[in-house]
Structure formats: structure tokens, C-alpha cells
Write an enzyme that holds these catalytic residues in place. Sequence first.
Site, PDB file in Angstrom:
ATOM      1  N   SER A   1      43.369  26.486  41.144  1.00 27.25           N
ATOM      2  CA  SER A   1      44.376  27.673  41.355  1.00 27.25           C
ATOM      3  C   SER A   1      45.313  28.645  40.313  1.00 27.25           C
ATOM      4  CB  SER A   1      44.227  28.326  42.599  1.00 27.25           C
ATOM      5  OG  SER A   1      44.616  26.956  43.931  1.00 27.25           O
TER       6      SER A   1
ATOM      7  N   ASN B   1      46.886  21.982  53.698  1.00 24.99           N
ATOM      8  CA  ASN B   1      46.391  22.660  53.877  1.00 24.99           C
ATOM      9  C   ASN B   1      47.142  23.410  54.844  1.00 24.99           C
ATOM     10  OD1 ASN B   1      43.799  21.854  52.587  1.00 24.99           O
ATOM     11  ND2 ASN B   1      43.029  20.684  54.715  1.00 24.99           N
TER      12      ASN B   1
ATOM     13  N   THR C   1      35.829  73.900  56.509  1.00 29.30           N
ATOM     14  CA  THR C   1      35.589  73.071  56.985  1.00 29.30           C
ATOM     15  C   THR C   1      34.321  72.990  56.373  1.00 29.30           C
ATOM     16  OG1 THR C   1      34.859  74.406  59.104  1.00 29.30           O
ATOM     17  CG2 THR C   1      36.525  73.620  59.753  1.00 29.30           C
ATOM     18  N   HIS C   2      33.852  71.844  55.859  1.00 25.65           N
ATOM     19  CA  HIS C   2      32.152  71.578  55.502  1.00 25.65           C
ATOM     20  C   HIS C   2      33.088  72.380  53.818  1.00 25.65           C
ATOM     21  CE1 HIS C   2      30.741  71.231  59.747  1.00 25.65           C
ATOM     22  NE2 HIS C   2      30.930  72.250  59.823  1.00 25.65           N
TER      23      HIS C   2
ATOM     24  N   SER D   1      43.273  65.480  27.051  1.00 26.36           N
ATOM     25  CA  SER D   1      41.631  64.834  26.494  1.00 26.36           C
ATOM     26  C   SER D   1      42.080  64.758  24.878  1.00 26.36           C
ATOM     27  CB  SER D   1      41.291  65.479  26.765  1.00 26.36           C
ATOM     28  OG  SER D   1      40.110  65.976  26.020  1.00 26.36           O
TER      29      SER D   1
ATOM     30  N   LYS E   1      42.846  70.851  27.240  1.00 28.09           N
ATOM     31  CA  LYS E   1      42.064  70.309  29.515  1.00 28.09           C
ATOM     32  C   LYS E   1      43.936  70.033  29.112  1.00 28.09           C
ATOM     33  CE  LYS E   1      38.983  68.258  30.751  1.00 28.09           C
ATOM     34  NZ  LYS E   1      38.227  67.318  31.285  1.00 28.09           N
TER      35      LYS E   1
ATOM     36  N   ASN F   1      44.514  66.353  32.644  1.00 30.36           N
ATOM     37  CA  ASN F   1      43.549  65.867  33.953  1.00 30.36           C
ATOM     38  C   ASN F   1      44.292  65.328  34.368  1.00 30.36           C
ATOM     39  OD1 ASN F   1      42.100  66.560  32.091  1.00 30.36           O
ATOM     40  ND2 ASN F   1      41.731  65.113  30.942  1.00 30.36           N
TER      41      ASN F   1
ATOM     42  N   GLU G   1      42.865  60.591  40.336  1.00 28.92           N
ATOM     43  CA  GLU G   1      41.312  60.133  39.610  1.00 28.92           C
ATOM     44  C   GLU G   1      41.773  58.541  40.372  1.00 28.92           C
ATOM     45  OE1 GLU G   1      38.885  63.244  37.347  1.00 28.92           O
ATOM     46  OE2 GLU G   1      40.421  62.584  36.363  1.00 28.92           O
TER      47      GLU G   1
ATOM     48  N   TYR H   1      38.987  23.375  57.243  1.00 31.60           N
ATOM     49  CA  TYR H   1      39.479  23.483  55.546  1.00 31.60           C
ATOM     50  C   TYR H   1      38.319  23.568  54.657  1.00 31.60           C
ATOM     51  CZ  TYR H   1      41.198  24.200  50.870  1.00 31.60           C
ATOM     52  OH  TYR H   1      41.443  25.162  49.624  1.00 31.60           O
TER      53      TYR H   1
ATOM     54  N   GLN I   1      40.330  29.441  49.147  1.00 33.42           N
ATOM     55  CA  GLN I   1      40.850  28.957  48.263  1.00 33.42           C
ATOM     56  C   GLN I   1      40.316  30.511  47.807  1.00 33.42           C
ATOM     57  OE1 GLN I   1      41.882  25.800  45.222  1.00 33.42           O
ATOM     58  NE2 GLN I   1      40.721  26.897  43.984  1.00 33.42           N
TER      59      GLN I   1
ATOM     60  N   LYS J   1      42.911  34.307  48.178  1.00 34.27           N
ATOM     61  CA  LYS J   1      43.777  34.604  46.889  1.00 34.27           C
ATOM     62  C   LYS J   1      44.369  35.544  46.154  1.00 34.27           C
ATOM     63  CE  LYS J   1      45.696  30.508  48.184  1.00 34.27           C
ATOM     64  NZ  LYS J   1      44.499  30.085  48.576  1.00 34.27           N
TER      65      LYS J   1
HETATM   66  N1  ARG Z   1      44.449  25.120  46.274  1.00 32.97           N
HETATM   67  C1  ARG Z   1      44.119  25.637  47.865  1.00 32.97           C
HETATM   68  C2  ARG Z   1      43.477  26.832  48.263  1.00 32.97           C
HETATM   69  O1  ARG Z   1      44.489  27.511  47.829  1.00 32.97           O
HETATM   70  C3  ARG Z   1      45.116  25.078  48.557  1.00 32.97           C
HETATM   71  C4  ARG Z   1      44.496  23.887  49.547  1.00 32.97           C
HETATM   72  C5  ARG Z   1      43.959  23.152  48.894  1.00 32.97           C
HETATM   73  N2  ARG Z   1      43.329  21.976  50.374  1.00 32.97           N
HETATM   74  C6  ARG Z   1      42.434  20.860  50.100  1.00 32.97           C
HETATM   75  N3  ARG Z   1      41.975  20.200  51.367  1.00 32.97           N
HETATM   76  N4  ARG Z   1      41.796  20.696  48.873  1.00 32.97           N
HETATM   77  O2  ARG Z   1      43.147  26.520  49.415  1.00 32.97           O
END
Ligand code: ARG
Length: 465
Positions: free
Chosen positions: A27, A114, A159-160, A281, A287, A289, A294, A321, A326, A329
Amino acid sequence: MTTSSSPTWSQRFATALNPAIAQFNASIGFDIELIEYDLTGSQAHAKMLVKTGILSPQEGQQIAEGLETIRQEYRRGEFRPGIAAEDVHFAVERRLTEILGDVGKKLHTARSRNDQVGTDLRLYLRAEIAALQGQLRQYQRTLLGLATDHVETLVPGYTHLQRAQPVSLAHHLLAYFDMAQRDWERLEDVHKRVNISPLGCGALAGTTFPIDRHYTAELLGFERVYGNSLDGVSDRDFAIEFACAASLIMVHLSRLSEEIILWASEEFNFITLNDSCSTGSSIMPQKKNPDVPELVRGKTGRVFGHLQGLLVMMKGLPLAYNKDLQEDKEAIFDTVKTVRGCVEAMTILLAEGITFRVPRLQQAVNEDYANATDVADYLAAKGVPFREAYNLVGQVVKTSLGAGKLLRELTLEEWQAIHPAFEADIYAAIAPQQVVAARNSYGGTGFDQVQQALQRARQILGEVE
Ligand code: ARG
């Protein structure tokens, strides 16, 4: 043997991790976003370890300094951990051990990734919520400024998407102010559940060390600590609540976006898009835009998607956990970036990107039958039962449409042929300015009410007592 490129946990394993699996598992590519919070959380943890006698003051001092060094290295762009570190938590611990040797290895005493990752994410979100609330205030200030300038500017109210009754443009803009106020308050509420410390919950069951969770919570500015360690490490309600609050912000921004897009069309022609916030455009030279609204409207989809993704990720997940977590995030980071970017862009768009075409708006409120309710109200005020008055005015509108006349173009004889209660004051009663002014019920578009609403808005923003 453990080398700098082997996983922290490699001693337990006989063979090396398949590189594709290492990549899949890591990660670090995105959770590096948490590094400053990881360092802050670790500093508090180390301080607590000293306070409780688990580490010596010298060890604590070294760790604190080592973590600070890493912070400076990161800020200078020198610390950019790669895939071998797996995640930001391991990356920091490894670097600390490189700097300090064995003392660095003591930091993770009485903690797990964790509770650590939960702490980091909460610290991150707490800071982002505060920043987003500040941006919402700026957005509200901009709406309030525009509203203050346009109390007397009348626009057709719909309205509408059919013209219904004219309203003050300030009233229309203040509706968005009030929506943003709810958004701000919702974030204030989410903050309460974000600001709870899971640190010290350990992997899932607490720890054998005599830690002081309240002390780390206090150091990190958390209001409370989780009372149940299993819940503490596996709760992501706060992230979902944030995604939900963010989604509602996007609902509101997308509605304003849609109106701006409509208003800028030749069909409505209520606003001009100024050059600093609109684009051209590649093929149609005439144009201009409305790309900003949007894009905001379009980005709403991904914020909703993240909310849905988080909900489904959590559904049926057993305690405590699981690596599924993960996945929270990227959803949260992208939600934060998207919603913050959209609030900023909309604030700029309102501040300098659009100009209301006041003469055209004036023409618009004078060219329709949006004062028909007021004719019925006029008769009702003179004692004609409202439903009967309503039916009479229905006939008036039909006749006028047939004759190609607006209500104000009917002669007094024509009015009186419909009902003898009509007198010369009918013309003043159906003039758009009067139609708006007369809606003086609390929260209505009447000018007195709008002035009071402006005052309430100023109070919310702390501009007046
Ligand atoms: N990279 C992990 C996460 O974002 C951190 C926690 C990992 N914990 C574990 N028991 N593998 O959740």
C-alpha cells in the site's frame, strides 16, 4: 537472514514473496499520504512508552529525534520508500532502524499496525475535515456576497422546471448557503466520531504492556478512546460517515452546477461565463463552455462511488482487522481530494466566473404568467374563496394566452368582466417587484425576509454579533 529488501515479517517464511504478489499487497504507493500522521502518532506512542517505563527516557529521546529526522527527510524529498517497505508504517520503522540501530526496533513495542493505521487515518481525516470546513466557509462567504448584491434582482423561480413564481436572486443563492451550512454542521458531527483513539487496541485484543491509552489520546488531541479493542481496530464507520457527508456536499454542488449550466445556455441566457473560468471548443469557435460546473457534476459520481465502495467493503466483514480494510485509503483520499477541489473550483467560479445578466433577468420575470398566483391571492384577499379565485384565474390565463397578452396587458374592463372585485390596483399587485415583496412569510422571498436571512447568514459566518 533479514535484508533491507526482505519483508519485516520474512523470518517466519521459507521462500520469498512472489514479486507480483508483493506489488499487489503493498500500500506504500498510496498510504505514503499518511506519513506525517504516522510520524506524529509514533512520537506520541514513544512518549507514552517512556512515561509508563516501557522504554528508557534516553531511548524515547532517540526515537523522537529519529522520527523528526525522517519527517525532515520526507519534506526535503529525500525519503521516498519503495515497494519493499510494503506500507508506510513499515517504511518508517525501517528507516528509523537504519538511523538508530536497535533502538529503532523498540518503537513497535505494545502496538500493531492495526491500531496504528486506524490512528493515522483518523488524524488525517480530522485535519482534512477542518480544512474542508474552512473551504465551505469561504464558499458560503462568496454566496453571501453575491446575495447581498442581488436582493433586488428578480429571477424566475421554477417548479418542475416550469416558471412558477418570481423570487429574489439573493433568496435563490441563500438556499445554497443554507445547504452548505448543513454540510458544515454534518462535518462537525462526523468529526466527533473521527476523533476517537484506537491507539493501544493492539492487533485486536489489547496488549500485555502497561500502556496508557488516555495519555496517547491526549497527546494526539483525541477526545476519547475506543472502549473495545476489537471495535477500535475494525471500525470504519467514521470513514463511511465522512464519505456520506462528502456525497451530500457533492449533491449540493452538482445542483448548483446544473443550474449554472442551464443559466449559461442560450435558452436561458441568465448569466455570462467570464473568460477566467470557462473554456473554448477545438472546432466551434463561437462556443464558451461551462467546463467547471460540468466537471463538478461529473465528479459527483466518483464520490458516490467511493461511498458505495466503502459500504460494500465493510459489509459482512468479520472482526477484527482484515486486509480488506487497506482498501479504505484510496477511497478516502480520492474523496477528500475531489470534494476539496470541487468546493474550491465552485467558490472561484462564483467569485469571478459568472456575471448575472440583470436586464435579461428583468425581462424574464416580466414576460410570463408567474404572477398568476398573485391574481388568485388578490381575489382571495377580497373575500373570494381561494379555490374559486384559482379557477377564475385559470380562465384568465387561458384567455390571455389565446389573445397573446400578458396579464398586465389586460384592460381593467377585461379584468372586471372576469370578476367585479378587480380594481385598478390589480396592476400594482401583479408587478414582479410587488409579487416578490408580498411573500413576506418567514423564510419566504419577500425583501424583508431576505434581509433577515442575510443577517442570519452573517451571524453564522461571525461577521456580526
Ligand atoms: N497497510 C495496512 C492497511 O492499510 C496496514 C495494516 C496492516 N495490518 C496487517 N495486519 N496486515 O490496512
